[in-house]
Scaffold this motif. Structure first.
Motif, PDB file in Angstrom:
ATOM      1  N   ASN A  32      -9.203  30.419  32.621  1.00 20.91           N
ATOM      2  CA  ASN A  32      -9.492  31.436  30.981  1.00 20.91           C
ATOM      3  C   ASN A  32     -10.985  31.141  31.255  1.00 20.91           C
ATOM      4  N   GLY A  33     -10.292  32.811  30.382  1.00 17.17           N
ATOM      5  CA  GLY A  33     -11.213  34.280  30.279  1.00 17.17           C
ATOM      6  C   GLY A  33     -12.505  34.110  28.995  1.00 17.17           C
ATOM      7  N   GLY A  34     -11.565  33.016  28.624  1.00 17.78           N
ATOM      8  CA  GLY A  34     -12.798  32.909  27.050  1.00 17.78           C
ATOM      9  C   GLY A  34     -11.074  32.363  26.193  1.00 17.78           C
ATOM     10  N   GLY A  35     -12.361  33.498  24.577  1.00 14.12           N
ATOM     11  CA  GLY A  35     -11.482  33.481  22.771  1.00 14.12           C
ATOM     12  C   GLY A  35     -12.739  33.550  22.024  1.00 14.12           C
ATOM     13  N   ASN A  36     -11.669  31.948  21.379  1.00 16.26           N
ATOM     14  CA  ASN A  36     -12.453  31.602  20.296  1.00 16.26           C
ATOM     15  C   ASN A  36     -14.191  30.521  20.452  1.00 16.26           C
ATOM     16  N   LEU A  37     -14.682  31.171  20.310  1.00 15.07           N
ATOM     17  CA  LEU A  37     -16.246  29.625  20.869  1.00 15.07           C
ATOM     18  C   LEU A  37     -15.915  28.434  19.448  1.00 15.07           C
ATOM     19  N   THR A  38     -15.244  28.760  18.403  1.00 14.89           N
ATOM     20  CA  THR A  38     -15.031  27.356  17.560  1.00 14.89           C
ATOM     21  C   THR A  38     -13.451  26.410  18.347  1.00 14.89           C
ATOM     22  N   THR A  39     -12.154  27.456  18.998  1.00 13.16           N
ATOM     23  CA  THR A  39     -11.840  26.971  19.050  1.00 13.16           C
ATOM     24  C   THR A  39     -12.496  25.743  20.927  1.00 13.16           C
ATOM     25  N   ALA A  40     -12.537  26.624  21.619  1.00 11.69           N
ATOM     26  CA  ALA A  40     -14.030  25.740  22.835  1.00 11.69           C
ATOM     27  C   ALA A  40     -14.644  25.046  22.352  1.00 11.69           C
ATOM     28  N   GLN A  41     -15.428  24.974  20.732  1.00  9.95           N
ATOM     29  CA  GLN A  41     -16.009  23.534  20.758  1.00  9.95           C
ATOM     30  C   GLN A  41     -15.461  22.471  20.390  1.00  9.95           C
ATOM     31  N   ARG A  42     -14.254  22.669  19.177  1.00 11.99           N
ATOM     32  CA  ARG A  42     -13.301  22.368  18.989  1.00 11.99           C
ATOM     33  C   ARG A  42     -12.786  21.147  19.868  1.00 11.99           C
ATOM     34  N   VAL A  67     -13.190  14.974  34.515  1.00  8.22           N
ATOM     35  CA  VAL A  67     -13.329  16.204  35.088  1.00  8.22           C
ATOM     36  C   VAL A  67     -12.850  17.149  34.306  1.00  8.22           C
ATOM     37  N   VAL A  68     -13.536  18.182  34.223  1.00  7.65           N
ATOM     38  CA  VAL A  68     -13.507  19.545  34.525  1.00  7.65           C
ATOM     39  C   VAL A  68     -13.388  20.420  35.367  1.00  7.65           C
ATOM     40  N   LEU A  69     -12.304  21.300  35.184  1.00 11.81           N
ATOM     41  CA  LEU A  69     -12.614  22.037  37.032  1.00 11.81           C
ATOM     42  C   LEU A  69     -12.593  23.428  36.526  1.00 11.81           C
ATOM     43  N   THR A  70     -13.345  24.333  37.351  1.00  7.81           N
ATOM     44  CA  THR A  70     -13.615  25.737  37.036  1.00  7.81           C
ATOM     45  C   THR A  70     -13.629  26.034  38.317  1.00  7.81           C
ATOM     46  N   ASN A  71     -13.394  27.746  37.561  1.00  8.12           N
ATOM     47  CA  ASN A  71     -13.620  28.707  38.747  1.00  8.12           C
ATOM     48  C   ASN A  71     -13.957  29.940  38.260  1.00  8.12           C
ATOM     49  N   ARG A  72     -14.884  31.368  39.248  1.00  8.96           N
ATOM     50  CA  ARG A  72     -15.264  32.329  38.675  1.00  8.96           C
ATOM     51  C   ARG A  72     -14.690  32.621  38.212  1.00  8.96           C
ATOM     52  N   ARG A  73     -13.346  33.262  37.161  1.00 12.50           N
ATOM     53  CA  ARG A  73     -12.887  33.176  36.152  1.00 12.50           C
ATOM     54  C   ARG A  73     -13.221  32.786  35.162  1.00 12.50           C
ATOM     55  N   SER A  74     -14.013  31.420  34.560  1.00  6.60           N
ATOM     56  CA  SER A  74     -13.968  30.492  33.486  1.00  6.60           C
ATOM     57  C   SER A  74     -15.157  31.482  33.030  1.00  6.60           C
ATOM     58  N   PHE A  75     -14.793  32.434  31.603  1.00 11.86           N
ATOM     59  CA  PHE A  75     -15.608  33.547  31.549  1.00 11.86           C
ATOM     60  C   PHE A  75     -15.559  32.907  30.182  1.00 11.86           C
ATOM     61  N   SER A  76     -17.188  33.785  29.507  1.00 11.59           N
ATOM     62  CA  SER A  76     -16.823  33.297  27.824  1.00 11.59           C
ATOM     63  C   SER A  76     -17.520  32.727  27.433  1.00 11.59           C
ATOM     64  N   ALA A  77     -16.295  32.485  26.540  1.00  9.53           N
ATOM     65  CA  ALA A  77     -16.034  30.946  25.445  1.00  9.53           C
ATOM     66  C   ALA A  77     -15.851  29.613  26.926  1.00  9.53           C
ATOM     67  N   THR A  78     -15.027  30.154  27.535  1.00  7.60           N
ATOM     68  CA  THR A  78     -15.036  28.835  28.936  1.00  7.60           C
ATOM     69  C   THR A  78     -16.164  29.030  29.356  1.00  7.60           C
TER      70      THR A  78
END
Length: 337
Positions: free
Chosen positions: A182-192, A239-250
């Motif tokens: 997940n390369g990111g996007g809208n901070l408001t969406t992530a926080q929602r 549990v939140v799964l992450t990798n190196r491409r979890s970027f920006s808003a993610t």
């Protein structure tokens, strides 16, 4: 006499430890565009001192080195290559130089890490009867663990969709939120989305803004809070799964989630990208996007280069050959125990 004045000027710059003031170069020449881009970064980019501390970035030295590659008669293609190389010295996925020819991109922040994600293996867990709801793909796994995959925060995720999804998964013993790739996007969406995992307002970090041209000209840190949703909230372990491409808003989403007591971060270090991007333009019309407002965690630690997981897990070749996702398997183990 002129030589003496020049010597004294150089000596003063060295003794004071500051950059010598450079003359403005006007027009639309290769030199003018180079100087304009260098100055925009010098005065407005928010991580120059931090990156000097981490890996020795010297923006004045970068100027001297790349100025030698600028020629009055160079083509637009050659100029774009030089300027792209220069901004890539910042090692920042949020820094992009855009022209009608191309857009520069710094890729080493994820290319130097294992991918740790396979959509073909993921399909073994999703099966054929999964549900897609406004940017979220979800399924109940065979062990009664809920699984949500969020591929982007650029897609709008509405409160109604979240209510529907969490209501459907309420029977599960635990929940996996997968934000790998997940390369990111809208901070408001992530926080929602993050707001569905807390019952109260939570301090998740701080933010500052550039207030002047100096490398250290910043506002006082302003607290950033995660608000609890008024809709359906998840009350069990997650549990939140992450990798190196979890970027920006993610990256911001992961920082919010790791503040919550029932959430565990599993996988690889996130990609970072904590500086909110801003755009400007150089004389020839090319645009430059760069990080302008840094974000910190609750202890005022920088998040620019990524967030370490609570439990480090890489996908193993043995599991991949068997069609298994090592990270999903580890997450199920944590939630079942």
């Amino acid at each position: 006499m002129k030589r003496l004045k020049f010597f004294l000027l150089i000596l003063m710059c060295g003794l004071c430890g500051i950059s010598c003031i450079r003359e403005e170069v006007s027009g639309n020449s290769p030199e003018a565009n180079f100087e304009s881009l260098w100055r925009i970064i010098d005065q407005q980019y928010c991580f120059l001192d931090y990156k000097q501390e981490v890996y020795g970035l010297d923006w004045d030295e970068v100027h001297e080195r790349y100025a030698k590659r600028i020629a009055p008669d160079m083509s637009s293609e050659a100029l774009f290559e030089v300027l792209s190389d220069m901004v890539n010295e910042l090692r920042d996925g949020h820094v992009n130089l855009s022209s009608s020819m191309a857009t520069s991109q710094y890729r080493e922040w994820f290319d130097s890490y294992p991918h740790n994600f396979s959509d073909s293996i993921q399909s073994n867990y999703l099966g054929k009867d999964y549900t897609i709801s406004s940017g979220l793909t979800y399924q109940i796994l065979e062990n009664n663990i809920g699984y949500i995959y969020c591929s982007s925060f650029s897609n709008g995720i509405g409160d109604g969709n979240l209510d529907q999804t969490l209501n459907r998964l309420a029977i599960c013993d635990g929940l996996i939120i997968d934000v790998r790739d997940n390369g990111g996007g809208n901070l408001t969406t992530a926080q929602r989305l993050a707001g569905r995992f807390t019952n109260e307002k939570v301090l998740v970090g701080y933010m500052t803004h550039k207030t002047g041209p100096g490398h250290n000209d910043f506002s006082d840190p302003a607290p950033v809070y995660l608000d609890s949703s008024t809709g359906i909230r998840w009350q069990k372990k997650a549990v939140v799964l992450t990798n190196r491409r979890s970027f920006s808003a993610t990256n911001d989403f992961v920082n919010c989630m790791r503040q919550l007591p029932l959430v565990t971060i599993v996988g690889d270090k996130t990609g970072g990208g904590s500086g909110l991007p801003f755009s400007s333009e150089i004389p020839n019309g090319w645009s430059i996007r760069f990080s302008a407002s840094p974000m910190y965690d609750t202890d005022m630690n920088q998040l620019e280069f990524g967030i370490d997981p609570d439990i480090k897990v890489d996908m193993t070749s043995e599991d991949m050959q068997r069609g298994k996702d090592t990270m999903i398997e580890k997450a199920c183990e944590i939630l079942k125990n």
